[in-house]
Design an enzyme around this catalytic site. Structure first.
Site, mmCIF file in Angstrom:
data_model
loop_
_atom_site.group_PDB
_atom_site.id
_atom_site.type_symbol
_atom_site.label_atom_id
_atom_site.label_comp_id
_atom_site.label_asym_id
_atom_site.label_seq_id
_atom_site.Cartn_x
_atom_site.Cartn_y
_atom_site.Cartn_z
ATOM 1 C CE LYS A 13 -1.067 -0.246 4.906
ATOM 2 N NZ LYS A 13 -0.519 0.867 5.638
ATOM 3 N NE ARG A 88 -0.479 2.217 12.635
ATOM 4 C CZ ARG A 88 0.268 1.817 11.625
ATOM 5 N NH1 ARG A 88 -0.058 0.740 10.943
ATOM 6 N NH2 ARG A 88 1.339 2.492 11.287
ATOM 7 N NE ARG A 127 10.141 -7.464 1.732
ATOM 8 C CZ ARG A 127 9.406 -6.574 2.387
ATOM 9 N NH1 ARG A 127 9.748 -6.207 3.609
ATOM 10 N NH2 ARG A 127 8.348 -6.066 1.824
ATOM 11 N NE ARG A 160 14.989 -6.175 6.949
ATOM 12 C CZ ARG A 160 14.052 -5.278 7.230
ATOM 13 N NH1 ARG A 160 14.301 -4.281 8.027
ATOM 14 N NH2 ARG A 160 12.858 -5.365 6.688
ATOM 15 N NE ARG A 171 5.161 -6.071 10.717
ATOM 16 C CZ ARG A 171 5.791 -5.617 9.629
ATOM 17 N NH1 ARG A 171 6.758 -6.304 9.086
ATOM 18 N NH2 ARG A 171 5.432 -4.479 9.091
#
Ligand code: ZN
Length: 213
Positions: A13, A88, A127, A160, A171
């Protein structure tokens, strides 16, 4: 044109928000940037926000809204703006709706960049980054020439903590609990527009443009 961006972390987004701002020449308004700017400039609101942050507390919604309204009252927001990272939660959305209503305004579009969790987990857990020079890669989409080794500086690539599948899953679960109800909130308000975020970013953007007109 007031636009709110919705979507899970990793749904893209932020990228879409930047593309909207560029095309329509309106600013990208993020609460993180507003906090930083006010704290840096030592404004009264910034000092209040900093006091909460220094204590490790969340900045209260009312203060965040005050800072936000101050930001969007500036000339560059006259044509509209894209809100990213706020609201949020439902209480934040309600405070925002009420504050905008006082100025005769409303959120015109709440754009939900919709991506299934399994795609996000795949995107993020692939990633890799270079601990030395900061270059980033993706095992599937942007692989280094030699597996596990940075093209730029030859260091060994790492995953990471934020990109580990368990972290991503946590998350996403926080996102679903807290932010998913916003989708229903903006649907009731008649502002919700969903786009298929699994497509290529230019295709997603084309869908958004056809919504915004
Ligand atoms: Zn490197």
């Amino acid at each position: 044109m007031i636009i709110v961006m919705l979507g899970a972390p990793g749904a893209g987004k932020g990228t879409q928000a930047a593309m909207i701002c560029d095309k329509y020449d309106i600013p990208h308004v993020s609460t993180g940037d507003i906090f930083r700017a006010n704290i840096k400039n030592g404004t009264e609101l910034g000092k209040k926000a900093k006091a909460f942050m220094d204590e490790g507390k969340l900045v209260p919604d009312e203060l965040t809204i005050e800072l936000l309204l101050d930001r969007v009252s500036q000339d560059d927001c006259a044509k509209g703006y894209v809100l990213d990272g706020f609201p949020r939660t439902i209480p934040q959305a309600e405070v925002l709706t009420n504050a905008l209503a006082k100025a005769g305004e409303k959120v015109d579009f709440a754009i939900n960049v919709d991506v299934p969790d399994e795609n996000i987990i795949k995107r993020m857990s692939g990633r890799r980054s270079c601990p030395k020079c900061g270059a980033s890669y993706h095992v599937e989409f942007v692989p280094p020439k030699k597996e596990g080794i940075c093209d730029v500086c030859g260091s060994e690539l790492i995953q990471r903590e934020d990109d580990k599948p368990e972290t991503v899953k946590n998350r996403l679960s926080v996102y679903h609990d807290q932010t998913q109800p916003l989708i229903e909130y903006y649907e009731k308000a008649g502002a919700l527009q969903a786009v298929d975020g699994t497509k290529d970013k230019d295709e997603v953007f084309a869908d958004i443009v056809s919504i915004l007109g």
